[in-house]
Design a protein around this motif. Structure first.
Motif, PDB file in Angstrom:
ATOM      1  N   GLY A 185       9.052   4.880 -17.208  1.00 14.19           N
ATOM      2  CA  GLY A 185       7.861   5.033 -16.394  1.00 14.19           C
ATOM      3  C   GLY A 185       7.824   3.998 -15.283  1.00 14.19           C
ATOM      4  N   LEU A 186       6.755   4.040 -14.498  1.00 14.52           N
ATOM      5  CA  LEU A 186       6.611   3.116 -13.383  1.00 14.52           C
ATOM      6  C   LEU A 186       6.037   1.782 -13.863  1.00 14.52           C
ATOM      7  CD1 LEU A 186       6.678   6.005 -12.023  1.00 14.52           C
ATOM      8  CD2 LEU A 186       5.351   4.967 -10.181  1.00 14.52           C
ATOM      9  N   PHE A 198       8.526   2.800  -5.440  1.00 15.41           N
ATOM     10  CA  PHE A 198       7.448   3.622  -4.897  1.00 15.41           C
ATOM     11  C   PHE A 198       6.371   2.730  -4.289  1.00 15.41           C
ATOM     12  CE2 PHE A 198       8.503   7.831  -6.362  1.00 15.41           C
ATOM     13  CZ  PHE A 198       9.277   7.620  -7.486  1.00 15.41           C
ATOM     14  N   PHE A 216       0.984   8.221  -3.805  1.00 17.70           N
ATOM     15  CA  PHE A 216       2.332   7.661  -3.808  1.00 17.70           C
ATOM     16  C   PHE A 216       3.164   8.198  -2.654  1.00 17.70           C
ATOM     17  CE2 PHE A 216       2.711   5.322  -7.755  1.00 17.70           C
ATOM     18  CZ  PHE A 216       1.653   5.793  -8.502  1.00 17.70           C
ATOM     19  N   GLY A 217       4.111   7.380  -2.211  1.00 16.01           N
ATOM     20  CA  GLY A 217       5.166   7.858  -1.339  1.00 16.01           C
ATOM     21  C   GLY A 217       6.223   8.575  -2.171  1.00 16.01           C
ATOM     22  N   THR A 218       7.238   9.066  -1.487  1.00 12.63           N
ATOM     23  CA  THR A 218       8.256   9.853  -2.160  1.00 12.63           C
ATOM     24  C   THR A 218       9.338   8.998  -2.809  1.00 12.63           C
ATOM     25  OG1 THR A 218       9.350  10.097  -0.043  1.00 12.63           O
ATOM     26  CG2 THR A 218       7.944  11.912  -0.762  1.00 12.63           C
ATOM     27  N   GLN A 240      10.691   2.037 -10.722  1.00 13.89           N
ATOM     28  CA  GLN A 240      11.009   2.937 -11.833  1.00 13.89           C
ATOM     29  C   GLN A 240      12.483   2.797 -12.160  1.00 13.89           C
ATOM     30  OE1 GLN A 240      10.682   7.204 -11.114  1.00 13.89           O
ATOM     31  NE2 GLN A 240      10.107   7.543 -13.233  1.00 13.89           N
ATOM     32  N   PHE A 264       0.223  -0.966  -3.177  1.00 13.49           N
ATOM     33  CA  PHE A 264       0.969  -1.275  -4.393  1.00 13.49           C
ATOM     34  C   PHE A 264       2.447  -0.922  -4.193  1.00 13.49           C
ATOM     35  CE2 PHE A 264      -2.888  -1.578  -6.998  1.00 13.49           C
ATOM     36  CZ  PHE A 264      -3.782  -0.865  -6.229  1.00 13.49           C
ATOM     37  N   PHE A 279       3.997  12.199 -16.285  1.00 11.65           N
ATOM     38  CA  PHE A 279       3.649  10.829 -16.621  1.00 11.65           C
ATOM     39  C   PHE A 279       2.154  10.713 -16.874  1.00 11.65           C
ATOM     40  CE2 PHE A 279       7.488   8.498 -16.114  1.00 11.65           C
ATOM     41  CZ  PHE A 279       8.233   9.192 -15.180  1.00 11.65           C
ATOM     42  N   ARG A 297      -5.948   2.944 -17.000  1.00 14.45           N
ATOM     43  CA  ARG A 297      -6.461   1.834 -16.199  1.00 14.45           C
ATOM     44  C   ARG A 297      -7.827   1.440 -16.734  1.00 14.45           C
ATOM     45  NH1 ARG A 297      -9.811   0.190 -12.269  1.00 14.45           N
ATOM     46  NH2 ARG A 297      -9.001  -0.869 -10.425  1.00 14.45           N
ATOM     47  N   TYR A 301       5.530  -0.058  -6.905  1.00 13.71           N
ATOM     48  CA  TYR A 301       5.956   0.154  -8.280  1.00 13.71           C
ATOM     49  C   TYR A 301       7.471   0.344  -8.302  1.00 13.71           C
ATOM     50  CZ  TYR A 301       1.260   1.031 -10.187  1.00 13.71           C
ATOM     51  OH  TYR A 301      -0.039   0.908 -10.606  1.00 13.71           O
ATOM     52  N   LYS A 334       0.806  -6.062  -5.892  1.00 12.94           N
ATOM     53  CA  LYS A 334      -0.324  -5.337  -5.331  1.00 12.94           C
ATOM     54  C   LYS A 334      -0.987  -6.180  -4.257  1.00 12.94           C
ATOM     55  CE  LYS A 334      -3.141  -6.898  -9.222  1.00 12.94           C
ATOM     56  NZ  LYS A 334      -3.839  -6.487 -10.471  1.00 12.94           N
ATOM     57  N   GLY A 346      -7.480   0.945  -6.740  1.00 12.25           N
ATOM     58  CA  GLY A 346      -6.430   1.451  -7.604  1.00 12.25           C
ATOM     59  C   GLY A 346      -6.841   2.555  -8.540  1.00 12.25           C
ATOM     60  N   TYR A 347      -8.070   3.064  -8.380  1.00 16.37           N
ATOM     61  CA  TYR A 347      -8.472   4.158  -9.247  1.00 16.37           C
ATOM     62  C   TYR A 347      -7.677   5.415  -8.964  1.00 16.37           C
ATOM     63  CZ  TYR A 347     -12.328   2.005 -11.686  1.00 16.37           C
ATOM     64  OH  TYR A 347     -13.077   1.210 -12.518  1.00 16.37           O
ATOM     65  N   LYS A 348      -7.522   5.740  -7.694  1.00 18.73           N
ATOM     66  CA  LYS A 348      -6.747   6.927  -7.346  1.00 18.73           C
ATOM     67  C   LYS A 348      -5.650   6.497  -6.389  1.00 18.73           C
ATOM     68  CE  LYS A 348      -6.916  11.595  -5.559  1.00 18.73           C
ATOM     69  NZ  LYS A 348      -7.700  12.629  -4.857  1.00 18.73           N
ATOM     70  N   LEU A 349      -4.429   6.581  -6.849  1.00 20.48           N
ATOM     71  CA  LEU A 349      -3.277   6.184  -6.061  1.00 20.48           C
ATOM     72  C   LEU A 349      -2.635   7.390  -5.401  1.00 20.48           C
ATOM     73  CD1 LEU A 349      -1.557   3.706  -8.544  1.00 20.48           C
ATOM     74  CD2 LEU A 349      -2.920   3.125  -6.549  1.00 20.48           C
ATOM     75  N   GLY A 374       3.097   5.454 -18.876  1.00 24.10           N
ATOM     76  CA  GLY A 374       3.914   5.771 -20.026  1.00 24.10           C
ATOM     77  C   GLY A 374       5.343   6.073 -19.591  1.00 24.10           C
ATOM     78  N   PRO A 375       6.232   6.352 -20.568  1.00 27.47           N
ATOM     79  CA  PRO A 375       7.657   6.558 -20.272  1.00 27.47           C
ATOM     80  C   PRO A 375       7.985   7.943 -19.726  1.00 27.47           C
ATOM     81  CG  PRO A 375       7.289   6.733 -22.603  1.00 27.47           C
ATOM     82  CD  PRO A 375       5.980   6.319 -22.012  1.00 27.47           C
ATOM     83  N   LEU A 432       4.477  -1.966 -12.328  1.00 30.50           N
ATOM     84  CA  LEU A 432       3.938  -2.609 -11.138  1.00 30.50           C
ATOM     85  C   LEU A 432       4.789  -3.802 -10.733  1.00 30.50           C
ATOM     86  CD1 LEU A 432       1.511  -2.704  -9.146  1.00 30.50           C
ATOM     87  CD2 LEU A 432       0.517  -4.406 -10.673  1.00 30.50           C
ATOM     88  N   TYR A 438      -4.844   9.169 -16.633  1.00 30.18           N
ATOM     89  CA  TYR A 438      -4.324  10.053 -15.597  1.00 30.18           C
ATOM     90  C   TYR A 438      -3.150  10.880 -16.132  1.00 30.18           C
ATOM     91  CZ  TYR A 438      -6.391   6.318 -12.700  1.00 30.18           C
ATOM     92  OH  TYR A 438      -7.219   5.364 -12.150  1.00 30.18           O
ATOM     93  N   GLY A 491       7.747  12.468  -5.049  1.00 32.15           N
ATOM     94  CA  GLY A 491       7.008  11.354  -5.617  1.00 32.15           C
ATOM     95  C   GLY A 491       6.158  11.809  -6.784  1.00 32.15           C
TER      96      GLY A 491
END
Lengths: 113, 113
Positions: B43-44, B90, B103-105, B38, B34, A90, A94, B36, B49, B98-101, A105-106, B46, A33, A42
């Protein structure tokens, strides 16, 4: 240890220049991704790649393209960068099996002047 | 369309105090949820979940979250906050493991010493 790498970590470009962001992973994950992160918004999904040469647009693909010629590498390309593409980018990966999640990643901080 | 709302942009707690970070989701069907974290310039990662089953999910570093279908919520909790928990958190929702997440802000957690 599972790892997603991104290069470069910091990048400054002028408007109109081309930008190449690289992402690598050593876990043989099929799905990868690209996201961008902006304050107050976000993470937003740019592209998904389900495997080599199997890419799909995310929620905000305009102005971006991707390339995936090897499973472990996923590139994000900005042709003629714009100032509103200044962001933190980012990469994540998966596996396609079971109830696993995304590994991030970072990040790459891109400034377009 | 799926969405996530994190109503608190910033939360400040004293070290040793308890914590709750709020997350409300919108998804038609069975959600996968999920949290996450940061840390600065990273990076994020986990935290935990939720897949359909026990509504209370345990994560790393003493974090847990509780899924509520009636309230469309997935709040994150910790009994005693440590200074090292200072980070951005997040919440994310997915409909396909979990293929397509989405996210919230994010919620910035500040810890008072």
């Amino acid at each position: 240890d599972m790892k997603v790498t991104q290069m470069p970590r910091y990048l400054i470009k002028r408007m109109g220049e081309n930008v190449l962001l690289e992402c690598g992973q050593d876990m043989s994950h099929e799905t990868m991704y690209w996201y961008r992160q902006d304050p107050g918004l976000g993470l937003q999904l740019i592209y998904i790649s389900y495997d080599v040469d199997s890419n799909s647009e995310g929620d905000i693909p305009k102005g971006y393209r991707v390339s995936r010629k090897k499973r472990e590498h996923f590139s994000l390309i900005l042709d003629s960068a714009k100032t509103n593409q200044t962001s933190v980018y980012f990469c994540a990966s998966r596996p396609n099996r079971g109830r696993d999640t995304q590994y991030f990643g970072p990040g790459t901080r891109l400034l377009v002047l | 369309a799926q969405s996530v709302t994190q109503p608190d942009a910033r939360v400040t707690v004293s070290e040793g105090a308890s914590l709750q970070l709020r997350c409300k989701y919108s998804y038609f069907g069975t959600p996968y949820l999920f949290w996450y974290v940061q840390y600065p310039r990273q990076g994020l990662q986990l935290l935990l979940k939720y897949y359909p089953g026990d509504p209370v999910v345990q994560g790393v570093n003493g974090f847990e979250a509780e899924f509520s279908k009636s309230n469309s919520s997935f709040h994150l909790r910790k009994a005693s906050v440590h200074w090292s928990d200072w980070a951005v958190y997040f919440c994310a929702v997915s409909g396909n493991m979990g293929y397509k997440l989405t996210f919230g802000t994010g919620t910035s957690l500040l810890v008072d010493p």
